[in-house]
Design a protein around this motif. Structure first.
Motif, PDB file in Angstrom:
ATOM      1  N   ILE A 142      27.297  62.599  19.792  1.00 11.74           N
ATOM      2  CA  ILE A 142      26.180  61.655  19.704  1.00 11.74           C
ATOM      3  C   ILE A 142      26.742  60.240  19.661  1.00 11.74           C
ATOM      4  CG2 ILE A 142      24.122  61.007  18.414  1.00 11.74           C
ATOM      5  CD1 ILE A 142      24.240  63.791  17.113  1.00 11.74           C
ATOM      6  N   ARG A 143      26.355  59.460  20.634  1.00 14.65           N
ATOM      7  CA  ARG A 143      26.778  58.054  20.677  1.00 14.65           C
ATOM      8  C   ARG A 143      25.650  57.180  20.156  1.00 14.65           C
ATOM      9  NH1 ARG A 143      28.957  56.013  26.097  1.00 14.65           N
ATOM     10  NH2 ARG A 143      26.948  56.773  26.887  1.00 14.65           N
ATOM     11  N   VAL A 144      26.016  56.292  19.212  1.00 13.10           N
ATOM     12  CA  VAL A 144      25.020  55.409  18.618  1.00 13.10           C
ATOM     13  C   VAL A 144      25.499  53.966  18.711  1.00 13.10           C
ATOM     14  CG1 VAL A 144      24.226  57.192  17.036  1.00 13.10           C
ATOM     15  CG2 VAL A 144      26.014  55.611  16.303  1.00 13.10           C
ATOM     16  N   ARG A 145      24.552  53.068  18.578  1.00 11.35           N
ATOM     17  CA  ARG A 145      24.888  51.644  18.644  1.00 11.35           C
ATOM     18  C   ARG A 145      25.777  51.248  17.467  1.00 11.35           C
ATOM     19  NH1 ARG A 145      19.838  47.994  19.070  1.00 11.35           N
ATOM     20  NH2 ARG A 145      18.883  49.568  17.727  1.00 11.35           N
ATOM     21  N   SER A 146      26.732  50.392  17.717  1.00 11.42           N
ATOM     22  CA  SER A 146      27.678  49.946  16.708  1.00 11.42           C
ATOM     23  C   SER A 146      26.941  49.321  15.521  1.00 11.42           C
ATOM     24  CB  SER A 146      28.650  48.931  17.314  1.00 11.42           C
ATOM     25  OG  SER A 146      29.573  48.487  16.332  1.00 11.42           O
ATOM     26  N   GLY A 147      27.355  49.732  14.331  1.00 10.11           N
ATOM     27  CA  GLY A 147      26.761  49.195  13.116  1.00 10.11           C
ATOM     28  C   GLY A 147      25.604  50.031  12.582  1.00 10.11           C
ATOM     29  N   GLU A 178      19.027  59.858   9.986  1.00 11.22           N
ATOM     30  CA  GLU A 178      17.861  60.109  10.830  1.00 11.22           C
ATOM     31  C   GLU A 178      17.988  61.444  11.565  1.00 11.22           C
ATOM     32  OE1 GLU A 178      17.194  57.574  14.325  1.00 11.22           O
ATOM     33  OE2 GLU A 178      15.186  57.209  13.512  1.00 11.22           O
ATOM     34  N   ALA A 179      19.164  61.731  12.087  1.00 11.94           N
ATOM     35  CA  ALA A 179      19.367  62.983  12.817  1.00 11.94           C
ATOM     36  C   ALA A 179      19.193  64.191  11.906  1.00 11.94           C
ATOM     37  CB  ALA A 179      20.753  62.991  13.454  1.00 11.94           C
ATOM     38  N   ILE A 180      19.752  64.122  10.710  1.00 13.49           N
ATOM     39  CA  ILE A 180      19.630  65.241   9.763  1.00 13.49           C
ATOM     40  C   ILE A 180      18.166  65.463   9.382  1.00 13.49           C
ATOM     41  CG2 ILE A 180      20.174  65.977   7.418  1.00 13.49           C
ATOM     42  CD1 ILE A 180      22.910  64.616   7.777  1.00 13.49           C
ATOM     43  N   ALA A 222      14.251  70.461  22.669  1.00 15.61           N
ATOM     44  CA  ALA A 222      13.704  70.067  21.370  1.00 15.61           C
ATOM     45  C   ALA A 222      14.817  69.587  20.443  1.00 15.61           C
ATOM     46  CB  ALA A 222      12.960  71.229  20.739  1.00 15.61           C
ATOM     47  N   ILE A 223      15.993  70.214  20.528  1.00 21.26           N
ATOM     48  CA  ILE A 223      17.126  69.795  19.702  1.00 21.26           C
ATOM     49  C   ILE A 223      17.589  68.407  20.120  1.00 21.26           C
ATOM     50  CG2 ILE A 223      19.520  70.297  19.089  1.00 21.26           C
ATOM     51  CD1 ILE A 223      18.870  73.263  19.466  1.00 21.26           C
ATOM     52  N   VAL A 224      17.702  68.184  21.427  1.00 17.67           N
ATOM     53  CA  VAL A 224      18.130  66.868  21.919  1.00 17.67           C
ATOM     54  C   VAL A 224      17.132  65.795  21.492  1.00 17.67           C
ATOM     55  CG1 VAL A 224      18.528  65.493  23.989  1.00 17.67           C
ATOM     56  CG2 VAL A 224      19.410  67.825  23.864  1.00 17.67           C
ATOM     57  N   GLU A 225      15.856  66.109  21.603  1.00 15.48           N
ATOM     58  CA  GLU A 225      14.828  65.144  21.198  1.00 15.48           C
ATOM     59  C   GLU A 225      14.941  64.812  19.714  1.00 15.48           C
ATOM     60  OE1 GLU A 225       9.945  64.635  21.237  1.00 15.48           O
ATOM     61  OE2 GLU A 225      10.869  66.467  21.972  1.00 15.48           O
ATOM     62  N   ALA A 226      15.235  65.822  18.899  1.00 17.03           N
ATOM     63  CA  ALA A 226      15.382  65.585  17.464  1.00 17.03           C
ATOM     64  C   ALA A 226      16.593  64.714  17.157  1.00 17.03           C
ATOM     65  CB  ALA A 226      15.497  66.917  16.728  1.00 17.03           C
ATOM     66  N   LEU A 227      17.651  64.858  17.930  1.00 22.08           N
ATOM     67  CA  LEU A 227      18.878  64.089  17.697  1.00 22.08           C
ATOM     68  C   LEU A 227      18.797  62.676  18.260  1.00 22.08           C
ATOM     69  CD1 LEU A 227      21.574  66.819  18.462  1.00 22.08           C
ATOM     70  CD2 LEU A 227      20.791  66.022  16.236  1.00 22.08           C
ATOM     71  N   PHE A 228      17.827  62.436  19.125  1.00 15.63           N
ATOM     72  CA  PHE A 228      17.715  61.139  19.789  1.00 15.63           C
ATOM     73  C   PHE A 228      16.882  60.201  18.926  1.00 15.63           C
ATOM     74  CE2 PHE A 228      19.301  60.808  24.192  1.00 15.63           C
ATOM     75  CZ  PHE A 228      19.382  59.418  24.252  1.00 15.63           C
ATOM     76  N   GLY A 229      17.522  59.574  17.945  1.00 18.95           N
ATOM     77  CA  GLY A 229      16.835  58.638  17.071  1.00 18.95           C
ATOM     78  C   GLY A 229      16.733  57.253  17.674  1.00 18.95           C
ATOM     79  N   GLY A 230      16.239  56.333  16.856  1.00 15.88           N
ATOM     80  CA  GLY A 230      15.990  54.983  17.336  1.00 15.88           C
ATOM     81  C   GLY A 230      17.235  54.211  17.714  1.00 15.88           C
ATOM     82  N   HIS A 231      18.395  54.594  17.177  1.00  6.06           N
ATOM     83  CA  HIS A 231      19.635  53.864  17.457  1.00  6.06           C
ATOM     84  C   HIS A 231      20.611  54.695  18.288  1.00  6.06           C
ATOM     85  CE1 HIS A 231      18.287  50.878  14.567  1.00  6.06           C
ATOM     86  NE2 HIS A 231      18.099  51.845  13.689  1.00  6.06           N
ATOM     87  N   THR A 232      20.111  55.785  18.858  1.00  5.01           N
ATOM     88  CA  THR A 232      20.963  56.679  19.643  1.00  5.01           C
ATOM     89  C   THR A 232      21.038  56.222  21.089  1.00  5.01           C
ATOM     90  OG1 THR A 232      20.291  58.511  18.228  1.00  5.01           O
ATOM     91  CG2 THR A 232      21.357  59.075  20.300  1.00  5.01           C
TER      92      THR A 232
END
Length: 359
Positions: free
Chosen positions: A283-288, A296-298, A318-328
């Motif tokens: 999972i790649r997320v924005r720095s910071g 959020e993912a948990i 559905a799993i990918v959607e759950a892991l895709f948070g606002g900063h993902t």
């Protein structure tokens, strides 16, 4: 005569104020000449504010008479008076904690409520006591300080003894009673709907479901196998609760169901089989924003798991959607490699193994 839609639309203070000014004008007054802050206009505005509050109360009372519209305390009142049901309240997590004493320390005579242990800011208090000998162990029931699933911690993670004893370590190793959150309006409405099925003869699948859900607060999922799973005249009622389901809950449901089932039915009541579903992803997320994205993912994965019924199909999307948070930025899901279909008596438990990258 106003329609229900009109009754359910409260007028705002500005709308009521405009209507009052129109009435005054029709009576020969000139309210359009009253400046803001004048005594006359202020009195009319206060009157409009009071009427607006009554409008909101009228709408709440009206909605409270309909199962699909009632909310909060009004839904509680409707559920009790019409369906003879009480909302399930949040419960306390109870787990077994094991104390280990190094040789050369102790013995310790542990009293009930003496110790506090846990992880982070989640604390548990011992409910019983006993003697912890030097070089020995002592297992005790610990109860969470607060209610709800926030205290549903993984085994082996509660290693902090907030009331330390020299030479003593501690860990949690068994769930005795999994905590639940307060029943939502949607969940409570569903139980109210299921009550109607209990009025029929022959015990429909919905009736079994209603009896099971009402038997114990820990039961949150029910699947009824009513297609003669063990031969002619047999029915299986499969139960589950988020975080696990103790034998007492199953026994309570079984007692109610055996009392109410048709005499000719052979009914078995048992807990679902928990199946670990490994979830591995990069999972790649924005720095910071790493810490925020992890929480959020948990939380989103936990919500997905809680929403899955017994015998669910777990879709990769559905799993990918759950892991895709606002900063993902991106989610590369490696496991499961395909959609996972559970059998009729299985329930999913996610085992999350992420790789986090800041970009």
């Amino acid at each position: 005569m106003p329609t229900l839609d009109q009754i359910l639309q409260p007028r705002s203070q500005p709308q009521i104020l405009a209507a009052l000014l129109d009435i005054l004008q029709s009576k020969g007054y000139v309210p359009d000449d009253w400046i803001a802050g004048s005594e006359q206009r202020t009195l009319i505005e206060l009157f409009a504010e009071g009427l607006a509050e009554l409008e909101a109360l009228r709408v709440a009372i009206t909605r409270g008479g309909y199962l699909e519209l009632a909310e909060g305390a009004f839904l509680d009142l409707l559920g009790l008076n019409v369906y003879d049901l009480l909302r399930k309240e949040a419960t306390f997590e109870r787990q077994r904690f094991t104390l280990s004493c190094e040789a050369g320390f102790g013995p310790y005579n542990v009293q009930a409520n003496q110790l506090w242990a846990g992880t982070g800011n989640l604390r548990f208090n011992n409910q019983g006591g006993g003697t912890l000998n030097s070089g020995g162990t002592l297992s005790l029931e610990f109860k969470a300080e607060g209610t709800g699933t926030a205290y549903r911690i993984a085994m082996g993670t509660a290693t902090t003894l907030f009331t330390p004893l020299p030479g003593v370590t501690i860990t949690n190793d068994q769930v005795l009673e999994a905590a639940i959150n307060r029943e939502t309006d949607a969940q409570f409405r569903e139980r109210c709907r299921l009550r109607w099925s209990e009025l029929g003869f022959g015990s429909t699948a919905a009736a079994y479901q209603s009896w099971a859900l009402a038997a114990d607060p820990g039961i949150t999922k029910v699947r009824v196998l009513d297609n003669n799973p063990r031969g002619q005249g047999t029915v299986d009622v499969v139960l589950w609760g988020e975080g696990g389901l103790g034998g007492a809950a199953v026994a309570a449901a079984n007692q109610i169901i055996q009392q109410r089932k048709p005499l000719t039915s052979n009914v078995q009541v048992y807990a679902a089989t928990e199946v670990n579903v490994p979830i591995s992803a990069t999972i790649r997320v924005r720095s910071g924003y790493l810490a925020v994205a992890q929480v959020e993912a948990i939380n989103r994965l936990s919500a997905l798991q809680a929403a899955l019924p017994i015998a669910a199909t777990i879709y990769r999307s559905a799993i990918v959607e759950a892991l895709f948070g606002g900063h993902t930025v991106d989610v590369a899901l490696s496991a499961p490699a395909a959609d996972v279909g559970l059998t009729g008596v299985q329930v999913a438990r996610f085992v999350f193994n992420p790789i986090w990258l800041e970009v």
